[in-house]
Design a protein around this motif. Structure first.
Motif, PDB file in Angstrom:
ATOM      1  N   ARG A 274     -37.600  78.197  34.339  1.00  0.00           N
ATOM      2  CA  ARG A 274     -37.426  77.731  35.781  1.00  0.00           C
ATOM      3  C   ARG A 274     -37.544  78.767  36.740  1.00  0.00           C
ATOM      4  O   ARG A 274     -38.338  78.573  37.762  1.00  0.00           O
ATOM      5  CB  ARG A 274     -35.880  77.497  35.922  1.00  0.00           C
ATOM      6  N   LYS A 275     -37.254  80.025  36.294  1.00  0.00           N
ATOM      7  CA  LYS A 275     -37.656  81.332  37.180  1.00  0.00           C
ATOM      8  C   LYS A 275     -38.993  81.657  37.332  1.00  0.00           C
ATOM      9  O   LYS A 275     -39.481  81.862  38.351  1.00  0.00           O
ATOM     10  CB  LYS A 275     -36.813  82.555  36.668  1.00  0.00           C
ATOM     11  N   ILE A 284     -38.513  69.817  30.663  1.00  0.00           N
ATOM     12  CA  ILE A 284     -37.593  69.177  29.854  1.00  0.00           C
ATOM     13  C   ILE A 284     -36.786  69.918  28.942  1.00  0.00           C
ATOM     14  O   ILE A 284     -37.508  70.707  28.151  1.00  0.00           O
ATOM     15  CB  ILE A 284     -38.651  67.961  29.056  1.00  0.00           C
ATOM     16  N   GLY A 285     -35.733  69.899  29.057  1.00  0.00           N
ATOM     17  CA  GLY A 285     -34.649  70.606  28.211  1.00  0.00           C
ATOM     18  C   GLY A 285     -34.461  70.044  26.821  1.00  0.00           C
ATOM     19  O   GLY A 285     -33.737  68.951  26.697  1.00  0.00           O
ATOM     20  N   VAL A 286     -34.642  70.975  25.703  1.00  0.00           N
ATOM     21  CA  VAL A 286     -34.386  70.630  24.549  1.00  0.00           C
ATOM     22  C   VAL A 286     -33.975  71.494  23.622  1.00  0.00           C
ATOM     23  O   VAL A 286     -34.315  72.846  23.672  1.00  0.00           O
ATOM     24  CB  VAL A 286     -35.663  70.278  23.651  1.00  0.00           C
ATOM     25  N   GLY A 287     -32.820  71.204  22.610  1.00  0.00           N
ATOM     26  CA  GLY A 287     -32.432  72.144  21.501  1.00  0.00           C
ATOM     27  C   GLY A 287     -31.056  72.362  21.619  1.00  0.00           C
ATOM     28  O   GLY A 287     -30.185  72.939  22.759  1.00  0.00           O
ATOM     29  N   GLY A 288     -30.310  71.897  20.853  1.00  0.00           N
ATOM     30  CA  GLY A 288     -28.759  71.817  20.758  1.00  0.00           C
ATOM     31  C   GLY A 288     -28.027  71.237  21.615  1.00  0.00           C
ATOM     32  O   GLY A 288     -26.876  71.326  22.019  1.00  0.00           O
ATOM     33  N   ILE A 289     -28.558  70.073  22.121  1.00  0.00           N
ATOM     34  CA  ILE A 289     -27.933  69.164  23.073  1.00  0.00           C
ATOM     35  C   ILE A 289     -27.104  68.151  22.234  1.00  0.00           C
ATOM     36  O   ILE A 289     -27.695  67.611  21.309  1.00  0.00           O
ATOM     37  CB  ILE A 289     -29.049  68.474  23.954  1.00  0.00           C
ATOM     38  N   TRP A 296     -25.696  67.865  30.758  1.00  0.00           N
ATOM     39  CA  TRP A 296     -25.671  68.197  32.446  1.00  0.00           C
ATOM     40  C   TRP A 296     -25.816  69.790  32.634  1.00  0.00           C
ATOM     41  O   TRP A 296     -26.492  69.950  33.708  1.00  0.00           O
ATOM     42  CB  TRP A 296     -24.188  67.731  32.513  1.00  0.00           C
ATOM     43  N   ALA A 297     -25.307  70.575  31.714  1.00  0.00           N
ATOM     44  CA  ALA A 297     -25.592  72.084  31.685  1.00  0.00           C
ATOM     45  C   ALA A 297     -27.359  72.429  31.707  1.00  0.00           C
ATOM     46  O   ALA A 297     -27.737  73.105  32.532  1.00  0.00           O
ATOM     47  CB  ALA A 297     -25.006  72.944  30.821  1.00  0.00           C
ATOM     48  N   GLY A 302     -31.939  73.609  35.601  1.00  0.00           N
ATOM     49  CA  GLY A 302     -33.423  73.184  35.902  1.00  0.00           C
ATOM     50  C   GLY A 302     -34.218  72.103  35.139  1.00  0.00           C
ATOM     51  O   GLY A 302     -35.262  71.916  35.425  1.00  0.00           O
ATOM     52  N   ALA A 303     -33.623  71.389  34.188  1.00  0.00           N
ATOM     53  CA  ALA A 303     -34.233  70.431  33.541  1.00  0.00           C
ATOM     54  C   ALA A 303     -34.232  69.136  34.207  1.00  0.00           C
ATOM     55  O   ALA A 303     -32.905  68.678  34.586  1.00  0.00           O
ATOM     56  CB  ALA A 303     -33.675  70.251  31.977  1.00  0.00           C
ATOM     57  N   SER A 304     -35.282  68.622  34.372  1.00  0.00           N
ATOM     58  CA  SER A 304     -35.223  67.181  35.084  1.00  0.00           C
ATOM     59  C   SER A 304     -35.003  66.360  33.970  1.00  0.00           C
ATOM     60  O   SER A 304     -34.696  65.139  34.583  1.00  0.00           O
ATOM     61  CB  SER A 304     -36.915  66.879  35.696  1.00  0.00           C
TER      62      SER A 304
END
Length: 346
Positions: A274-275, A284-289, A296-297, A302-304
């Motif tokens: 994101r930075k 796209i945020g993946v891993g440990g969700i 939500w975190a 920064g994940a859409s």
């Protein structure tokens, strides 16, 4: 739900055999309606997602049950990884449950029945247009023994582009020797040039799936190339070859680690990208969700969009619905009127 009652019996079965049994059950199950766009709908890369929750690649390697997974509540389903030629993958055993850690280690090695078989299957599936039918991603890879892996990605792009809502270029699996070298700056530029040429101007958006095991210089280089290319998003991240403290007796197995122990590393890597992209490229945020709070975190960081897979091993098929309902609650709690408004707001 009933899954906690069945889980002990399921966990006595070899993980790979249990997975095949799950796929067969999903194929036989009655069709369920995909999620309708509502408060959680979001537009990313020109696509309308009914909600930001997606199924990560690896669950449905051959594109056998995407519609069944939409019926569980996923706004997007990513099938694959699929390679041009059929591939047996690495020797068994190659999939391990780390129950004490709520984690999985896999060294599958892109096992799949090949691009032609998957394309024929996906071409036959019933489809509804737009977000009402769910967004289908096709994750493409290269054969282990290929003499020209970039040519493999180009061939898969040509084959799958007409069938996909988006393509995911997977160069971050740790289980195909040398594959992660395509994340190097010079190799990545050549790869993306070949993919976009094969896709053509009217093809679907392309996302790039990256590893969590990257140095700051690698992150900056990938971000720079992504912003200078036609990429529409980055999938952050794949499994990790690192080993945080683990309790399971199978913690020393080689392969990619996913699940709860990956959560913090994947979140940190998402923040890094994101930075590095200054918020100019969808992530796209993946891993440990494994919960609405985890998802939500990742959105606030920064994940859409977000994806999961390993958590379903432990939580079962009701998990997507719980996360979607939880996201609606969290969005209202924090005073947002849309998911897009919350992206990167931490």
């Amino acid at each position: 739900m009933l899954f906690p009652l069945f889980r002990p019996a399921l966990f006595r079965v070899d993980p790979e055999r249990a997975h095949r049994l799950t796929i067969r059950m999903l194929k036989a199950a009655p069709a369920r309606r995909p999620p309708e766009p509502g408060q959680l709908a979001i537009d990313v890369a020109g696509l309308r997602f009914a909600n930001p929750l997606g199924l990560a690649a690896g669950f449905d390697k051959d594109g056998e049950v995407p519609n069944a997974m939409f019926g569980l509540g996923f706004g997007a389903v990513e099938v694959g990884s699929i390679t041009p030629l059929p591939q047996r993958g690495n020797p068994k055993p190659r999939l391990f449950r780390l129950v004490e850690d709520r984690a999985v280690i896999n060294r599958m090695g892109f096992n799949n029945r090949g691009g032609e078989a998957a394309a024929a299957r996906l071409a036959r599936r019933p489809r509804r247009s737009g977000a009402r039918g769910g967004v289908l991603g096709i994750n493409i890879g290269a054969n282990k023994e290929s003499a020209d892996r970039i040519a493999d990605y180009a061939a898969m792009t040509r084959l799958m582009a007409p069938l996909a809502d988006y393509l995911a270029v997977n160069i971050s699996s740790p289980n195909t020797p040398g594959l992660r070298a395509l994340q190097d700056e010079s190799a990545l530029t050549g790869l993306l040039d070949a993919v976009f040429e094969a896709r053509g101007a009217a093809g679907p958006p392309v996302f790039l799936k990256v590893a969590p095991d990257l140095e700051p210089a690698d992150i900056d280089a990938i971000a720079r190339i992504a912003l200078d290319s036609d990429l529409e998003g980055l999938i952050v991240s794949n499994t990790t070859v690192s080993r945080p403290p683990l309790r399971s007796t199978q913690a020393r197995e080689s392969g990619g680690l996913s699940g709860e122990p990956l959560r913090q590393l994947a979140l940190e890597r998402l923040r890094d990208f994101r930075k590095a992209t200054n918020g100019a490229l969808p992530l796209i945020g993946v891993g440990g969700i494994a919960s609405a709070e985890d998802a939500w975190a990742r959105i606030r960081a920064g994940a859409s969009l977000v994806q999961l897979y390993s958590a379903m091993v432990y939580e079962g098929p009701a998990l997507p619905g719980r996360i979607v309902h939880g996201l609606e609650r969290l969005m209202r709690r924090d005073g947002f009127t849309s998911i897009a408004e919350a992206v990167g707001s931490e």
